[in-house]
Scaffold this active site. Structure first.
Site, PDB file in Angstrom:
ATOM      1  N   GLU A  55     -10.273  -7.706 -14.440  1.00 14.67           N
ATOM      2  CA  GLU A  55     -11.179  -6.750 -15.545  1.00 14.67           C
ATOM      3  C   GLU A  55      -9.931  -6.772 -16.798  1.00 14.67           C
ATOM      4  OE1 GLU A  55     -11.138  -2.380 -14.085  1.00 14.67           O
ATOM      5  OE2 GLU A  55     -11.523  -1.850 -16.305  1.00 14.67           O
TER       6      GLU A  55
ATOM      7  N   ASP B 227     -10.717  -8.034  -9.200  1.00 15.17           N
ATOM      8  CA  ASP B 227      -9.361  -7.108  -9.990  1.00 15.17           C
ATOM      9  C   ASP B 227      -8.428  -6.777  -8.972  1.00 15.17           C
ATOM     10  OD1 ASP B 227     -12.513  -7.273 -11.079  1.00 15.17           O
ATOM     11  OD2 ASP B 227     -11.780  -4.948 -11.800  1.00 15.17           O
TER      12      ASP B 227
ATOM     13  N   VAL C 248     -10.252  -4.317  -5.468  1.00 21.87           N
ATOM     14  CA  VAL C 248      -9.513  -3.068  -5.679  1.00 21.87           C
ATOM     15  C   VAL C 248     -10.443  -2.705  -6.762  1.00 21.87           C
ATOM     16  CG1 VAL C 248      -8.013  -3.223  -4.316  1.00 21.87           C
ATOM     17  CG2 VAL C 248      -7.720  -3.545  -7.262  1.00 21.87           C
ATOM     18  N   THR C 249     -10.663  -1.467  -7.237  1.00 23.13           N
ATOM     19  CA  THR C 249     -10.980  -0.073  -6.566  1.00 23.13           C
ATOM     20  C   THR C 249     -11.901  -0.492  -5.279  1.00 23.13           C
ATOM     21  OG1 THR C 249     -11.084   1.592  -7.770  1.00 23.13           O
ATOM     22  CG2 THR C 249      -8.820   0.434  -7.344  1.00 23.13           C
TER      23      THR C 249
ATOM     24  N   LYS D 140     -14.011  -9.705 -17.578  1.00 23.15           N
ATOM     25  CA  LYS D 140     -15.452  -8.771 -17.475  1.00 23.15           C
ATOM     26  C   LYS D 140     -14.696  -7.950 -17.744  1.00 23.15           C
ATOM     27  CE  LYS D 140     -14.590  -6.844 -12.833  1.00 23.15           C
ATOM     28  NZ  LYS D 140     -14.358  -5.244 -13.078  1.00 23.15           N
TER      29      LYS D 140
ATOM     30  N   CYS E 233     -14.352  -0.488  -8.978  1.00 20.18           N
ATOM     31  CA  CYS E 233     -15.101  -1.855  -9.449  1.00 20.18           C
ATOM     32  C   CYS E 233     -15.675  -2.447  -8.549  1.00 20.18           C
ATOM     33  CB  CYS E 233     -13.885  -2.382  -9.436  1.00 20.18           C
ATOM     34  SG  CYS E 233     -13.508  -2.029 -11.469  1.00 20.18           S
TER      35      CYS E 233
HETATM   36  N1  TIU Z   1     -10.970  -2.813 -10.827  1.00 19.39           N
HETATM   37  C1  TIU Z   1     -10.963  -1.303 -10.644  1.00 19.39           C
HETATM   38  O1  TIU Z   1     -10.987  -0.446 -10.040  1.00 19.39           O
HETATM   39  N2  TIU Z   1     -10.975  -0.740 -12.232  1.00 19.39           N
HETATM   40  C2  TIU Z   1      -9.882   0.726 -12.281  1.00 19.39           C
HETATM   41  O2  TIU Z   1     -10.326   1.526 -13.265  1.00 19.39           O
HETATM   42  N3  TIU Z   1     -10.447   1.065 -11.164  1.00 19.39           N
HETATM   43  C3  TIU Z   1      -9.792   2.566 -11.055  1.00 19.39           C
HETATM   44  O3  TIU Z   1      -9.739   2.990  -9.471  1.00 19.39           O
HETATM   45  N4  TIU Z   1      -9.340   3.153 -12.015  1.00 19.39           N
END
Ligand code: TIU
Length: 228
Positions: free
Chosen positions: A78, A30, A163-164, A135, A168
């Site tokens: 995402e 992501d 991240v994060t 995803k 995820c």
């Molecule tokens: N990719 C991911 O971690 N989606 C999130 O929504 N992360 C947050 O930390 N909000």
């Protein structure tokens, strides 16, 4: 970093990672504008995107080394279909800040496929032929077919970056662990809007003799790839 001289592999916590390059994919989670640039989903939730941008350099170097070595690279994003048919109401209702998923922001509709904010950042843009896994959830294995794609390529190990850390990346590492994949997480190539969550999430992975996997730094992986 603690290493056990009796076991060869990439230095890591809680002990060296038994790296098998041809069975190991780099899974970049992501690294999208929506999380790393102003005006996206992360910022709409009230977060400071600058906290994530320190992960770009380590990911650029890892991706370059992985490509040079001819090893498998997978990217994830995402996001949701434009009609939001794959967005559970619970996710829509909870993740709400200045803007919600599907609302229009400066980079297009938040976390919607095809919009500018949904794109992977230019520094890490996938090459043709590198699978990009779309995803709808936080984990990369749910509703994606990722497991089947990895198994078809003989992948048993994953270096998971992106991240994060506690959302995820962590969800994906947990999912991978339950599906029999060994996961190595380079701490500097993952990041969180909450430094304390980042630290705790990494500890949770390697604690209890590596309950979910291994933690290292990108430099250790680059050194391993540089070996003949
Ligand atoms: N990719 C991911 O971690 N989606 C999130 O929504 N992360 C947050 O930390 N909000």
């Amino acid at each position: 970093m603690k290493t056990d001289g009796a076991i060869s592999g990439i230095p890591a916590e809680p002990y060296p990672f038994p790296f098998e390059p041809t069975a190991c994919a780099l899974l970049v989670i992501d690294m999208q504008r929506d999380f790393l640039e102003p005006g996206g989903f992360g910022a709409a939730l009230g977060n400071d995107v600058a906290l994530l941008r320190r992960t770009i350099g380590p990911n650029v170097r890892l991706l370059a080394a992985w490509r040079r070595a001819g090893l498998a690279v997978f990217h994830t994003r995402e996001g949701h279909a434009p009609d939001l048919s794959d967005l559970p109401p619970a996710k829509l209702m909870r993740a709400r800040g200045a803007l919600r998923i599907g609302d229009r922001g400066p980079m297009g509709r938040i976390l919607v496929r095809g919009e500018r904010g949904h794109e992977i950042i230019p520094e890490l843009y996938p090459l043709p032929g590198e699978p990009v896994i779309d995803k709808p959830g936080k984990g990369a294995f749910w509703a994606t077919g990722l497991r089947e794609q990895l198994l078809a390529r003989g992948i048993r190990q994953l270096v998971v970056t992106g991240v994060t850390t506690e959302v995820c990346v962590h969800t994906t590492v947990r999912e991978a662990n339950d599906r029999g994949f060994d996961c190595l997480v380079p701490a500097d190539a993952t990041g969180s809007y909450f430094p304390e969550f980042h630290a705790a999430a990494l500890q949770m992975i390697s604690a209890q003799s590596g309950i979910f996997g291994w933690v290292t730094d990108s430099g250790q992986i680059l050194a391993a790839l540089a070996l003949p």
